[in-house]
Design a protein around this motif. Structure first.
Motif, PDB file in Angstrom:
ATOM      1  N   ILE B   6       0.861  -1.177   0.000  1.00 34.95           N
ATOM      2  CA  ILE B   6       0.000   0.000   0.000  1.00 34.95           C
ATOM      3  C   ILE B   6       0.902   1.233   0.000  1.00 34.95           C
ATOM      4  O   ILE B   6       1.869   1.316   0.754  1.00 34.95           O
ATOM      5  N   PRO B   7       0.646   2.175  -0.878  1.00 33.24           N
ATOM      6  CA  PRO B   7       1.496   3.381  -0.912  1.00 33.24           C
ATOM      7  C   PRO B   7       1.537   4.094   0.442  1.00 33.24           C
ATOM      8  O   PRO B   7       0.547   4.068   1.191  1.00 33.24           O
ATOM      9  N   ASP B   8       2.671   4.701   0.740  1.00 32.94           N
ATOM     10  CA  ASP B   8       2.838   5.353   2.046  1.00 32.94           C
ATOM     11  C   ASP B   8       1.947   6.576   2.190  1.00 32.94           C
ATOM     12  O   ASP B   8       1.297   6.796   3.176  1.00 32.94           O
ATOM     13  N   ASN B   9       1.938   7.276   1.116  1.00 33.42           N
ATOM     14  CA  ASN B   9       1.184   8.509   1.216  1.00 33.42           C
ATOM     15  C   ASN B   9       0.581   8.848  -0.131  1.00 33.42           C
ATOM     16  O   ASN B   9       1.258   9.284  -1.060  1.00 33.42           O
ATOM     17  N   LEU B  10      -0.721   8.578  -0.224  1.00 34.26           N
ATOM     18  CA  LEU B  10      -1.398   8.710  -1.510  1.00 34.26           C
ATOM     19  C   LEU B  10      -1.278  10.102  -2.097  1.00 34.26           C
ATOM     20  O   LEU B  10      -1.114  10.288  -3.284  1.00 34.26           O
ATOM     21  N   VAL B  12       1.077  12.256  -1.873  1.00 33.17           N
ATOM     22  CA  VAL B  12       2.366  12.497  -2.507  1.00 33.17           C
ATOM     23  C   VAL B  12       2.403  11.870  -3.894  1.00 33.17           C
ATOM     24  O   VAL B  12       2.861  12.484  -4.855  1.00 33.17           O
ATOM     25  N   PHE B  13       1.862  10.674  -3.992  1.00 34.10           N
ATOM     26  CA  PHE B  13       1.865   9.997  -5.296  1.00 34.10           C
ATOM     27  C   PHE B  13       1.058  10.762  -6.308  1.00 34.10           C
ATOM     28  O   PHE B  13       1.444  10.910  -7.464  1.00 34.10           O
ATOM     29  N   GLU B  14      -0.100  11.285  -5.839  1.00 40.23           N
ATOM     30  CA  GLU B  14      -0.942  12.063  -6.755  1.00 40.23           C
ATOM     31  C   GLU B  14      -0.182  13.285  -7.251  1.00 40.23           C
ATOM     32  O   GLU B  14      -0.239  13.610  -8.438  1.00 40.23           O
ATOM     33  N   LEU B  15       0.522  13.903  -6.312  1.00 36.61           N
ATOM     34  CA  LEU B  15       1.286  15.089  -6.695  1.00 36.61           C
ATOM     35  C   LEU B  15       2.381  14.717  -7.691  1.00 36.61           C
ATOM     36  O   LEU B  15       2.616  15.412  -8.671  1.00 36.61           O
ATOM     37  N   SER B  34       6.572  -0.157  -2.099  1.00 35.64           N
ATOM     38  CA  SER B  34       6.651   0.272  -0.703  1.00 35.64           C
ATOM     39  C   SER B  34       8.105   0.192  -0.258  1.00 35.64           C
ATOM     40  O   SER B  34       8.645  -0.870  -0.043  1.00 35.64           O
ATOM     41  N   LYS B  35       8.688   1.296  -0.222  1.00 39.28           N
ATOM     42  CA  LYS B  35      10.079   1.345   0.242  1.00 39.28           C
ATOM     43  C   LYS B  35      10.151   2.346   1.374  1.00 39.28           C
ATOM     44  O   LYS B  35       9.402   3.321   1.400  1.00 39.28           O
ATOM     45  N   GLN B  36      11.011   2.048   2.263  1.00 42.62           N
ATOM     46  CA  GLN B  36      11.197   2.947   3.397  1.00 42.62           C
ATOM     47  C   GLN B  36      11.448   4.361   2.896  1.00 42.62           C
ATOM     48  O   GLN B  36      12.260   4.599   2.006  1.00 42.62           O
ATOM     49  N   ASN B  37      10.645   5.239   3.385  1.00 41.26           N
ATOM     50  CA  ASN B  37      10.851   6.659   3.103  1.00 41.26           C
ATOM     51  C   ASN B  37      10.686   7.039   1.657  1.00 41.26           C
ATOM     52  O   ASN B  37      11.127   8.095   1.230  1.00 41.26           O
ATOM     53  N   PHE B  38      10.067   6.126   0.850  1.00 42.04           N
ATOM     54  CA  PHE B  38       9.926   6.453  -0.564  1.00 42.04           C
ATOM     55  C   PHE B  38       9.053   7.685  -0.741  1.00 42.04           C
ATOM     56  O   PHE B  38       9.377   8.612  -1.491  1.00 42.04           O
ATOM     57  N   ALA B  39       7.974   7.677   0.002  1.00 43.10           N
ATOM     58  CA  ALA B  39       7.068   8.821  -0.089  1.00 43.10           C
ATOM     59  C   ALA B  39       7.786  10.089   0.358  1.00 43.10           C
ATOM     60  O   ALA B  39       7.645  11.147  -0.265  1.00 43.10           O
ATOM     61  N   ALA B  40       8.567   9.936   1.404  1.00 42.03           N
ATOM     62  CA  ALA B  40       9.294  11.113   1.909  1.00 42.03           C
ATOM     63  C   ALA B  40      10.274  11.610   0.862  1.00 42.03           C
ATOM     64  O   ALA B  40      10.395  12.811   0.606  1.00 42.03           O
ATOM     65  N   PHE B  45      11.752  15.481  -3.249  1.00 42.71           N
ATOM     66  CA  PHE B  45      12.003  15.720  -4.659  1.00 42.71           C
ATOM     67  C   PHE B  45      11.065  16.781  -5.215  1.00 42.71           C
ATOM     68  O   PHE B  45      11.475  17.755  -5.845  1.00 42.71           O
ATOM     69  N   LEU B  46       9.805  16.588  -4.868  1.00 42.70           N
ATOM     70  CA  LEU B  46       8.815  17.532  -5.386  1.00 42.70           C
ATOM     71  C   LEU B  46       9.051  18.937  -4.813  1.00 42.70           C
ATOM     72  O   LEU B  46       8.892  19.936  -5.515  1.00 42.70           O
ATOM     73  N   ASP B  47       9.420  18.958  -3.547  1.00 47.93           N
ATOM     74  CA  ASP B  47       9.695  20.268  -2.897  1.00 47.93           C
ATOM     75  C   ASP B  47      10.829  20.980  -3.611  1.00 47.93           C
ATOM     76  O   ASP B  47      10.743  22.175  -3.926  1.00 47.93           O
ATOM     77  N   GLN B  48      11.895  20.212  -3.901  1.00 52.29           N
ATOM     78  CA  GLN B  48      13.055  20.824  -4.561  1.00 52.29           C
ATOM     79  C   GLN B  48      12.686  21.330  -5.949  1.00 52.29           C
ATOM     80  O   GLN B  48      13.059  22.402  -6.382  1.00 52.29           O
TER      81      GLN B  48
END
Lengths: 134, 1054
Positions: B6-10, B12-15, B34-40, B45-48
């Motif tokens: 299950i994705p960590d944070n939906l 973020v993926f949508e973004l 599902s990888k540790q901190n992938f969503a983070a 990445f998106l922030d940068q």
């Protein structure tokens, strides 16, 4: 009187054959006289002549009342022989029969020229010889 | 790649997806790992990217995307295309391994390597998009196929362009795997194709609407229906792409249908109902078609609906036709006096007509549980069971006589036919057509009684009766009369007609009432009555002036009228029943003059159905000249007076044949009283008429015969059972009257004639032509045989053959005399012919040796030679012996035919010894070996002289006909006797007799061999003697092997 080469006598009665053969011989009508005691044997003889390519007898003297094959049975078979062989062979019925029906029937066969009542006599042989010439 | 996380944070993926779409023009939709901190990571990445306005700058992109790209199932890339179309990859994410099977380094080294992976068919397309069109300011999306070690993959590449200052272009993008999507698309396409072809193959018109009401699919039938049938009709046309809810709603002017149809669509679409279904009809080009309209939700998709029209015109018409046919058929079945029933394969009575029920006294209600075995006697079922079984194989079974059981247990004799009923090839049971052949008179009484009862019941319930005063006041109204007018007696009584029914004075009915009232006249008429509620009903009116005013009887005949109208069409089912009964039907459509004949009418005219154009003139031309006027008049009067007619007339056919026809016809009229259609039936009653004439003739003859009492008279029924015999019959057949009970014809017919006479009887009963006058041998009560002469005729009652009547005369004496005479004639003939032969043969056999003697005497006279003379004498002796031999044979023959039998005890051994002794003069006998076996334990009696003659002849033959080449000629003689017979066998191994001659050897004067010495009388005499002794002589022989003569002589012991 003319002389014939060959006469065939067909009768089942041995005594009758004996007498007739004598009469014919003494009349001196033919060089040779063959005697058959049945129609069947006479046919056999004729077939042998055909096979040997010899000419047939000039005259056949034929009895009517015989066992196995009577005179008419012989004439039926005779008509089936090759025409080249039978043409010219004269047949005279020689019988003790007095039946008009048998006389009539005999003349239906084209080779029959005479109907003689037994016993055969010198006079009858002369008359027959006349008919044959005609 | 696993799918189970299950994705960590939906969010973020949508973004991220939005980012990819914006920057690379790619739409990625994939399960994220599902990888540790992938969503983070993605978030950072998106922030940068957000923080850096030039996010797509080469370095930044590579730096940043590479941080996340490794975890995304896509292949990110950036490449440059120089002005001279040279392509260099600036960045390839590690996803290339998964996508292409190539590492980023391999692609950097030679960009051409990726083209080698693309399927040859797609390479050029990709090259144009990626290289040639790189310098276009648009987002490119290209779909293509590659081969990699796992097979063929569908990939989608998307990219966005950036123009560089050196006029080169950099495109940034990503590649995703769309194989799964493509597979689904293809399957979907295949499915659609499949469903469309299914839809097209059905004849109903089908349209599929989506949830907005837009037609998304239609089938061929729909399109054709839309094009053809709706042409020129203002009806909603649900064409593909049309929104029928919005676009058709306003335009629909097809009346109720279109509104109803749209309403149905709406209701189903809103889930109010699962199915709306209603029939409607359209008249188009003068032809009315019926449709069934249905709306239902599409399965699995609650908001789509399917609209279907089914053309049910054919079914509807067939149904109507069937109903009419059924009515007409039933009417005829019901009104015929033939008993008709329908039986199911299980043996249940499914249906029976009036005549059936009346004859067997059952009511309609009784039929429910009635089975065939309840109404047919066991005797009949057993007797005809085997034949009835054949019905299943489609055979019709005729039952000249069957017995049925009435409800009250009485037996009813019937005669008729059973036919199998098949529906679509399936055996559906049987239909039987029977005539009651029991007491007809009693039946008629029953019928009248039943009719009276029915009449009374009808009167109480269905016949309206009212009395009207001179002022048209209802003085009396019964229940039925009021009910007919939808009233009760109370509301009418006391009121006037004019009060109750304003305007009634203008109606035809009232006018007729008025005429009757004023002229005090009786009237009887039928009229249709239109009620204020719109209902039309037919009534029969009987108006009669009475003291108070008028009495009116009203009978509702609407149903009858309906049936009559229905009768005006349909042919098929009638045909069979008509053929059964020789009833044909015809119709004349008066307005068009169209004339119709059923097949049976053609048959009545001895014509092939359809071979001439039916016309009234054709018919009249064949009516017997004396009756043409009568027939024409009957029809004209019938039409004018509105009454059915019935005439019996003769038809003279082209062949000269005359037929008797019963013509029944009726004309139907429209409500204005104009004749519209005549319907008639023609019944070929020739057989019946002829039977009647024959009956008259037979009656006349019967009287004559009865007066002449010297003949035996006997009457039997169709089964050949004796029903009447006069005293002379008893005398001739030596029966006592009490013995006659249950006598059938076999009981007084000799065995050898039974089969013939039974066959003739059955044929005569069946109406076939058989000899009426013949002789046969009868069997008397005391077992003796007699010769009979008989004259037989049919016994006819009510046009049916119910048995036969015979006048029998005993001709035994005459027959005996005839036989004796025949026998004597045969003997005389034989004697005559024998005499002829005898005279002929003896003349030869006696004359021949005599003539020989004559010849020998002649020879003797011409010689003196002693030797020769001796020979002649010997021959003379032989001739004389021969004469003697013949005379002996003639004597043997003569003795046998003239001398009485002298029976005495015979010592066979002595006879054989004497026989052998007489043969010793025969030279042939010296070499023959005799073997004799005589068994004389029982004494044998016979005529010694005759037996000796037979024995000597046979022995003599055995000796004479030896085979010349047989080394040991043998004769075996065997004799033995029992109390009845003596058996003598003489076997030789001589010449034998040819098979074709063996039949002749016993003939008179037959000689079969040159060795035959006698006159040919020997075996003939043997045969004559054996016949005289009452024995048998036979021979078996094989030519060349020998013969056996066997003589069987009766032992004539005193």
């Amino acid at each position: 009187m003319m002389k014939l080469k060959r006469i065939l006598l067909v009768d089942d009665d041995e005594i009758s054959n004996f007498i007739n053969e004598r009469k014919l011989k003494s009349a001196g009508i033919a060089d040779r006289i063959d005697v058959c005691i049945s129609g069947m044997r006479a046919l056999q003889l004729l077939n042998e002549l055909i096979a040997a390519n010899e000419s047939g007898p000039e005259v056949i003297l034929l009895d009517i009342n015989m066992p196995i094959m009577d005179g008419f049975g012989f004439l039926d078979e005779f008509d089936r022989l090759p025409g080249s062989f039978t043409t010219g062979i004269k047949v005279a019925m020689l019988t003790s029969s007095l039946e008009k029906e048998e006389i009539r029937r005999s003349y239906e066969y084209k080779n029959v020229v005479d109907f003689i009542n037994k016993p055969l006599s010198t006079e009858k042989i002369v008359i027959l010889a006349d008919k044959i010439i005609k | 790649m696993s799918n189970d996380c299950i994705p960590d944070n939906l969010e973020v993926f949508e973004l991220f997806k939005a980012f990819v779409k914006e920057n690379f023009g790619a739409k990625i939709d994939f399960p994220l790992v599902s990888k540790q901190n992938f969503a983070a990571k993605l978030g950072t990445f998106l922030d940068q990217i957000k923080a850096q306005p030039h996010a797509t700058d080469h370095d930044v992109f590579r730096q940043k995307i590479s941080e996340v790209a490794v975890d995304i199932p896509a292949n990110f890339y950036q490449y440059r295309v120089s002005q001279d179309k040279k392509m260099d990859f600036l960045y390839v994410s590690p996803g290339s391994v998964e996508m292409w099977g190539l590492t980023p380094d391999e692609i950097y080294a030679d960009s051409a390597v990726i083209f080698s992976r693309i399927l040859p068919d797609d390479r050029e397309k990709v090259r144009i998009d990626v290289v040639d069109a790189a310098a276009q300011e648009t987002v490119h999306v290209t779909e293509f196929r590659i081969t990699n070690p796992t097979g063929i993959k569908w990939l989608q590449a998307s990219s966005k362009p950036t123009r560089k200052t050196d006029n080169s272009w950099i495109r940034t993008g990503c590649i995703t795997d769309i194989t799964a999507l493509k597979t689904v698309e293809r399957k979907l396409f295949e499915h659609e194709q499949f469903y469309q072809s299914v839809l097209d193959s059905i004849t109903s018109q089908v349209a599929v609407l989506d949830k907005e009401g837009v037609v998304v699919a239609t089938n061929k039938a729909w399109e054709e229906f839309d094009n053809n049938l709706h042409k020129g009709l203002e009806l909603p046309r649900y064409k593909k792409g049309v929104n029928c809810l919005t676009e058709c709603a306003g335009k629909a002017s097809g009346g109720n249908l279109s509104a109803a149809a749209l309403e149905a669509v709406r209701r189903v679409m809103h889930g109010e109902t699962k199915l709306v279904e209603f029939p409607y009809s359209l008249e188009h080009n003068g032809r009315r078609s019926w449709y069934l309209f249905r709306v239902m939700p599409l399965q699995n998709d609650a908001h789509s609906v399917v609209v279907a029209h089914n053309n049910i015109s054919e079914a509807r018409r067939a149904q109507e036709e069937l109903l009419v046919t059924k009515n007409k058929y039933e009417f005829l079945l019901q009104t015929t006096d033939e008993m008709i029933n329908t039986v199911s394969p299980e043996g249940k009575i499914i249906w029976a007509n009036q005549a059936w029920k009346k004859n067997l006294k059952y009511d309609e209600g009784d039929l429910v549980d009635l089975r065939l075995i309840d109404v047919v006697t066991t005797e009949t079922l057993v007797k005809h069971g085997e034949r009835l079984e054949k019905l299943r194989s489609g055979k019709t079974v005729h039952l000249p006589h069957a017995r049925m059981i009435r409800k009250d247990g009485e037996i009813v004799d019937v005669s008729g036919t059973v036919v199998p009923v098949f529906e679509q090839g399936l055996y559906k049971g049987t239909q039987g057509f029977f005539r009651n052949i029991s007491d007809v008179e009693r039946e008629r009484t029953e019928r009248i009684k039943a009719e009276n009862l029915l009449k009374r019941t009808l009167e109480n319930n269905y016949i309206g009766y009212m009395v009207l005063g001179y002022d048209w006041k209802y003085l009396y109204v019964n229940q039925a009369a009021a009910a007919q007018a939808f009233q009760v007696p109370e509301t009418l009584t006391g009121k006037t007609m004019l009060e109750m029914y304003p305007g009634v004075e203008d109606t035809i009915v009232f006018k007729k009432y008025k005429t009757c009232m004023e002229l005090r006249r009786f009237d009887d008429f039928e009229e249709v009555y239109l009620f204020s509620n719109g209902e039309r009903r037919w009534f029969e009116f009987k108006v009669e002036p009475v003291e108070e005013g008028l009495s009116v009887i009203t009978i509702d005949i609407t149903e009858k009228k309906v049936i009559e109208e229905n009768l005006s069409r349909s042919r098929e089912l009638l045909n069979e029943s008509q053929r059964q009964a020789h009833i044909g039907s015809w119709e004349l459509d008066i307005p068009t003059g169209r004339y119709f004949w059923s097949d049976e009418i053609f048959r009545i005219f001895d014509l092939e159905p359809g071979s001439v154009e039916p016309s009234y003139d054709y018919f009249l031309n064949h009516v017997h000249p004396d009756e043409v006027d009568m027939v024409r008049e009957a029809y004209v009067v019938s039409v004018a007076e509105k009454k059915p007619f019935e005439v019996v007339h003769r038809l003279v056919l082209a062949s000269g044949k005359t037929k008797y026809i019963r013509e029944i016809a009726e004309t139907f009229y429209d409500s204005e009283g104009k004749p519209i259609r005549s319907f008639g039936s023609s019944h070929d009653i020739t057989a019946q008429k002829e039977a009647e004439l024959l009956l008259q003739y037979n009656e006349h003859k019967y009287h004559q015969v009865v007066e002449n009492i010297s003949d035996a008279l006997v009457v039997d029924d169709i089964e050949g059972r004796l029903v009447f015999a006069n005293d002379q019959f008893l005398k001739v057949f030596r029966f006592r009257r009490e013995e006659l009970e249950g006598t059938v014809l076999e009981d007084y017919v000799a065995p050898e004639y039974r089969e013939l006479l039974r066959e003739r009887h059955n044929k005569r009963i069946a109406g076939e032509d058989v000899p009426d006058f013949f002789e046969y041998k009868g069997l008397r009560g005391d077992g003796t045989i007699c010769w009979l002469e008989t004259r037989v005729c049919k016994v006819i009652e009510n046009g049916r053959i119910i048995g036969t009547q015979s006048a029998i005369r005993d001709v035994t004496e005459r027959k005996m005399a005839e036989q004796l005479q025949e026998q004597q004639n045969a003997e005389l003939k034989k004697i005559n012919s024998e005499l002829d032969r005898f005279v002929y043969s003896t003349s030869h056999d006696l004359r021949a040796p005599l003539l020989s003697l004559h010849g020998l005497v002649d020879l003797c006279s011409s010689t003196d030679d002693a030797q020769e003379l001796k020979l002649y004498l010997m021959m003379m002796t032989r001739s004389i012996d021969k004469i003697d031999e013949t005379i002996k044979e003639i004597l043997d023959y003569s003795k046998n035919s003239r001398m009485e039998l002298q029976s005495e005890k015979i010592e066979m051994a002595d006879l054989v010894a004497n026989g052998k002794e007489s043969l010793k003069f025969n030279t042939d006998s010296r070499f023959v070996y005799f073997r004799t076996q005589i068994n004389e334990q029982l004494p044998f009696y016979s005529d010694r002289h005759r037996v000796a003659t037979v024995l000597n002849n046979l022995l003599s033959n055995a000796v004479i006909y030896q085979r010349a080449n047989e080394p040991s000629p043998t004769i075996n003689l065997h004799f033995h006797a029992d109390s009845s017979y003596g058996y003598l066998t003489i076997h030789d191994n001589g010449e034998g007799i040819a098979a074709d001659k063996i039949d002749k050897i016993f003939e008179m004067f037959y000689r079969n061999s040159e060795k035959s010495v006698g006159s040919g009388l020997g075996l003939y005499i043997c045969k004559e003697i054996v016949n005289k002794l009452g024995g048998l002589i036979s021979v078996t022989s094989e030519q060349g092997r020998g013969s056996s003569f066997i003589v069987k002589l009766p032992n004539l012991k005193p």
